[in-house]
Design a protein around this motif. Sequence first.
Motif, PDB file in Angstrom:
ATOM      1  N   ALA A   1      -5.267   1.376   4.213  1.00 30.37           N
ATOM      2  CA  ALA A   1      -4.022   1.376   3.443  1.00 30.37           C
ATOM      3  C   ALA A   1      -2.853   1.096   4.377  1.00 30.37           C
ATOM      4  CB  ALA A   1      -3.851   2.736   2.760  1.00 30.37           C
ATOM      5  N   ASN A   2      -1.662   1.025   3.826  1.00 34.14           N
ATOM      6  CA  ASN A   2      -0.458   0.872   4.642  1.00 34.14           C
ATOM      7  C   ASN A   2      -0.437   1.974   5.699  1.00 34.14           C
ATOM      8  OD1 ASN A   2       0.318  -1.251   2.949  1.00 34.14           O
ATOM      9  ND2 ASN A   2       1.463   0.113   1.604  1.00 34.14           N
ATOM     10  N   GLY A   3      -0.043   1.639   6.899  1.00 36.29           N
ATOM     11  CA  GLY A   3       0.008   2.621   7.972  1.00 36.29           C
ATOM     12  C   GLY A   3      -1.337   2.906   8.620  1.00 36.29           C
ATOM     13  N   GLY A   4      -2.390   2.185   8.216  1.00 36.62           N
ATOM     14  CA  GLY A   4      -3.697   2.337   8.842  1.00 36.62           C
ATOM     15  C   GLY A   4      -4.573   3.439   8.283  1.00 36.62           C
ATOM     16  N   ALA A   5      -4.168   4.075   7.198  1.00 36.42           N
ATOM     17  CA  ALA A   5      -4.964   5.163   6.627  1.00 36.42           C
ATOM     18  C   ALA A   5      -6.303   4.644   6.116  1.00 36.42           C
ATOM     19  CB  ALA A   5      -4.213   5.834   5.481  1.00 36.42           C
ATOM     20  N   ILE A   6      -7.390   5.366   6.466  1.00 32.91           N
ATOM     21  CA  ILE A   6      -8.715   5.004   5.957  1.00 32.91           C
ATOM     22  C   ILE A   6      -9.391   6.159   5.214  1.00 32.91           C
ATOM     23  CG2 ILE A   6      -9.112   3.176   7.653  1.00 32.91           C
ATOM     24  CD1 ILE A   6     -10.981   5.114   9.156  1.00 32.91           C
TER      25      ILE A   6
ATOM     26  N   PRO B 145      -9.157   7.201  -0.236  1.00 37.68           N
ATOM     27  CA  PRO B 145      -8.115   7.582  -1.196  1.00 37.68           C
ATOM     28  C   PRO B 145      -7.668   6.446  -2.124  1.00 37.68           C
ATOM     29  CG  PRO B 145      -7.200   7.370   1.009  1.00 37.68           C
ATOM     30  CD  PRO B 145      -8.666   7.115   1.126  1.00 37.68           C
ATOM     31  N   TRP B 146      -8.599   5.631  -2.553  1.00 41.18           N
ATOM     32  CA  TRP B 146      -8.326   4.549  -3.503  1.00 41.18           C
ATOM     33  C   TRP B 146      -9.647   4.143  -4.127  1.00 41.18           C
ATOM     34  CZ3 TRP B 146      -7.331   3.773   1.805  1.00 41.18           C
ATOM     35  CH2 TRP B 146      -8.360   3.143   2.506  1.00 41.18           C
ATOM     36  N   HIS B 147      -9.560   3.377  -5.189  1.00 41.75           N
ATOM     37  CA  HIS B 147     -10.754   2.778  -5.801  1.00 41.75           C
ATOM     38  C   HIS B 147     -10.477   1.284  -5.896  1.00 41.75           C
ATOM     39  CE1 HIS B 147     -14.323   2.146  -8.098  1.00 41.75           C
ATOM     40  NE2 HIS B 147     -13.632   1.625  -9.091  1.00 41.75           N
ATOM     41  N   LEU B 148     -11.259   0.505  -5.146  1.00 45.07           N
ATOM     42  CA  LEU B 148     -11.066  -0.941  -5.092  1.00 45.07           C
ATOM     43  C   LEU B 148     -12.439  -1.612  -5.201  1.00 45.07           C
ATOM     44  CD1 LEU B 148      -8.850  -3.119  -4.714  1.00 45.07           C
ATOM     45  CD2 LEU B 148      -9.311  -3.001  -2.273  1.00 45.07           C
ATOM     46  N   PRO B 149     -12.904  -1.861  -6.430  1.00 45.85           N
ATOM     47  CA  PRO B 149     -14.245  -2.421  -6.622  1.00 45.85           C
ATOM     48  C   PRO B 149     -14.468  -3.741  -5.887  1.00 45.85           C
ATOM     49  CG  PRO B 149     -13.231  -1.878  -8.743  1.00 45.85           C
ATOM     50  CD  PRO B 149     -12.207  -1.639  -7.690  1.00 45.85           C
ATOM     51  N   GLU B 150     -13.423  -4.552  -5.774  1.00 45.09           N
ATOM     52  CA  GLU B 150     -13.556  -5.838  -5.094  1.00 45.09           C
ATOM     53  C   GLU B 150     -13.863  -5.641  -3.602  1.00 45.09           C
ATOM     54  OE1 GLU B 150     -10.815  -6.293  -8.631  1.00 45.09           O
ATOM     55  OE2 GLU B 150     -11.016  -4.848  -7.007  1.00 45.09           O
TER      56      GLU B 150
ATOM     57  N   ASP C 292     -17.395  -7.161  18.606  1.00 43.61           N
ATOM     58  CA  ASP C 292     -17.003  -8.558  18.781  1.00 43.61           C
ATOM     59  C   ASP C 292     -16.370  -9.154  17.526  1.00 43.61           C
ATOM     60  OD1 ASP C 292     -19.254  -8.802  17.178  1.00 43.61           O
ATOM     61  OD2 ASP C 292     -20.344 -10.105  18.537  1.00 43.61           O
ATOM     62  N   GLU C 293     -16.398  -8.394  16.421  1.00 45.13           N
ATOM     63  CA  GLU C 293     -15.822  -8.882  15.171  1.00 45.13           C
ATOM     64  C   GLU C 293     -15.337  -7.691  14.353  1.00 45.13           C
ATOM     65  OE1 GLU C 293     -17.148 -11.695  11.374  1.00 45.13           O
ATOM     66  OE2 GLU C 293     -18.685 -10.899  12.689  1.00 45.13           O
ATOM     67  N   LEU C 294     -14.195  -7.863  13.702  1.00 41.95           N
ATOM     68  CA  LEU C 294     -13.634  -6.854  12.812  1.00 41.95           C
ATOM     69  C   LEU C 294     -13.424  -7.503  11.449  1.00 41.95           C
ATOM     70  CD1 LEU C 294     -10.749  -5.513  15.117  1.00 41.95           C
ATOM     71  CD2 LEU C 294     -13.131  -4.706  15.024  1.00 41.95           C
ATOM     72  N   VAL C 295     -13.910  -6.870  10.409  1.00 47.95           N
ATOM     73  CA  VAL C 295     -13.648  -7.313   9.045  1.00 47.95           C
ATOM     74  C   VAL C 295     -12.836  -6.199   8.403  1.00 47.95           C
ATOM     75  CG1 VAL C 295     -14.680  -7.912   6.825  1.00 47.95           C
ATOM     76  CG2 VAL C 295     -15.716  -8.748   8.944  1.00 47.95           C
ATOM     77  N   VAL C 296     -11.589  -6.525   8.075  1.00 47.21           N
ATOM     78  CA  VAL C 296     -10.638  -5.516   7.629  1.00 47.21           C
ATOM     79  C   VAL C 296     -10.087  -5.908   6.258  1.00 47.21           C
ATOM     80  CG1 VAL C 296      -8.461  -4.335   8.163  1.00 47.21           C
ATOM     81  CG2 VAL C 296      -9.995  -5.035  10.034  1.00 47.21           C
ATOM     82  N   THR C 297     -10.094  -4.957   5.345  1.00 48.87           N
ATOM     83  CA  THR C 297      -9.423  -5.142   4.066  1.00 48.87           C
ATOM     84  C   THR C 297      -8.124  -4.363   4.136  1.00 48.87           C
ATOM     85  OG1 THR C 297     -11.547  -5.261   2.925  1.00 48.87           O
ATOM     86  CG2 THR C 297      -9.588  -4.852   1.568  1.00 48.87           C
ATOM     87  N   ARG C 298      -7.016  -5.057   3.951  1.00 50.09           N
ATOM     88  CA  ARG C 298      -5.706  -4.397   3.945  1.00 50.09           C
ATOM     89  C   ARG C 298      -5.315  -4.163   2.486  1.00 50.09           C
ATOM     90  NH1 ARG C 298      -4.078  -3.849   9.223  1.00 50.09           N
ATOM     91  NH2 ARG C 298      -4.781  -5.559  10.541  1.00 50.09           N
ATOM     92  N   ILE C 299      -5.062  -2.905   2.166  1.00 49.54           N
ATOM     93  CA  ILE C 299      -4.763  -2.514   0.790  1.00 49.54           C
ATOM     94  C   ILE C 299      -3.313  -2.058   0.705  1.00 49.54           C
ATOM     95  CG2 ILE C 299      -5.412  -0.974  -1.103  1.00 49.54           C
ATOM     96  CD1 ILE C 299      -8.139  -0.666   0.355  1.00 49.54           C
ATOM     97  N   ASP C 300      -2.605  -2.583  -0.267  1.00 45.96           N
ATOM     98  CA  ASP C 300      -1.191  -2.261  -0.435  1.00 45.96           C
ATOM     99  C   ASP C 300      -1.039  -0.958  -1.218  1.00 45.96           C
ATOM    100  OD1 ASP C 300       1.536  -2.375  -0.376  1.00 45.96           O
ATOM    101  OD2 ASP C 300       1.699  -3.872  -1.973  1.00 45.96           O
ATOM    102  N   ILE C 301      -1.216   0.143  -0.489  1.00 49.69           N
ATOM    103  CA  ILE C 301      -1.054   1.469  -1.068  1.00 49.69           C
ATOM    104  C   ILE C 301      -0.635   2.402   0.060  1.00 49.69           C
ATOM    105  CG2 ILE C 301      -3.492   2.064  -0.747  1.00 49.69           C
ATOM    106  CD1 ILE C 301      -3.334   3.775  -3.282  1.00 49.69           C
ATOM    107  N   ASP C 302       0.236   3.355  -0.254  1.00 57.63           N
ATOM    108  CA  ASP C 302       0.634   4.380   0.707  1.00 57.63           C
ATOM    109  C   ASP C 302      -0.202   5.626   0.452  1.00 57.63           C
ATOM    110  OD1 ASP C 302       2.718   2.869   1.931  1.00 57.63           O
ATOM    111  OD2 ASP C 302       4.008   3.310   0.204  1.00 57.63           O
ATOM    112  N   VAL C 303      -0.720   6.215   1.534  1.00 57.58           N
ATOM    113  CA  VAL C 303      -1.504   7.449   1.439  1.00 57.58           C
ATOM    114  C   VAL C 303      -0.814   8.467   2.335  1.00 57.58           C
ATOM    115  CG1 VAL C 303      -3.774   8.511   1.715  1.00 57.58           C
ATOM    116  CG2 VAL C 303      -3.607   6.090   1.070  1.00 57.58           C
TER     117      VAL C 303
END
Length: 187
Positions: free
Chosen positions: A6-11, A18-23, A137-148
Amino acid sequence: MIWAEANGGAIGRSGTMPWHLPEDLAHFKRTTWGAPVIMGRRTWESLPNSFRPLPGRTNVVITSDAHYEAQGATTVTTLDEAISLTQNLARDAQTVAEEPRVSEAGAETVAAETRPRRAAWVMGGGQLYRAAMPIADELVVTRIDIDVDDADTYAPEIGSEWVLAERGSQEQSKTGLGYVFERWVRN
């Protein structure tokens, strides 16, 4: 390594996402399918019982408790043990078929296309991400537009040794959350 933040790096918050993101869950499954996944004990325990072990992947759980049992997973006590184990698995099978799909006739098929097998995907939590960052050697990151605001677990910082290799377009989830997929490679 693979994570959503999430915003600010929260996981995480209290052992949960702290979210539901089926995609993102579908993206995680597509990305990790056929490769071992390495996780800490708390991440393992945060998975719903019906999803443990994660199907289509060898599940490796790191715990300091040598007697801990994770039914359906392999337990090890160090990251080095997990890496050694998954490197051996990757040598045994150099490619992996895509996830089985169900055809219109209802028969399960496997796509003919294959992709290189990853030695493993580190999938959390925060402490394991920080320990594995120097060897990834690789990072796959989903950035989600939500504040936690009450998050208690954070993603590691992506430093200057990483280069953004791919950035998807900004998407909107059916749940209303905005998100984007990124892939980073070590410089």
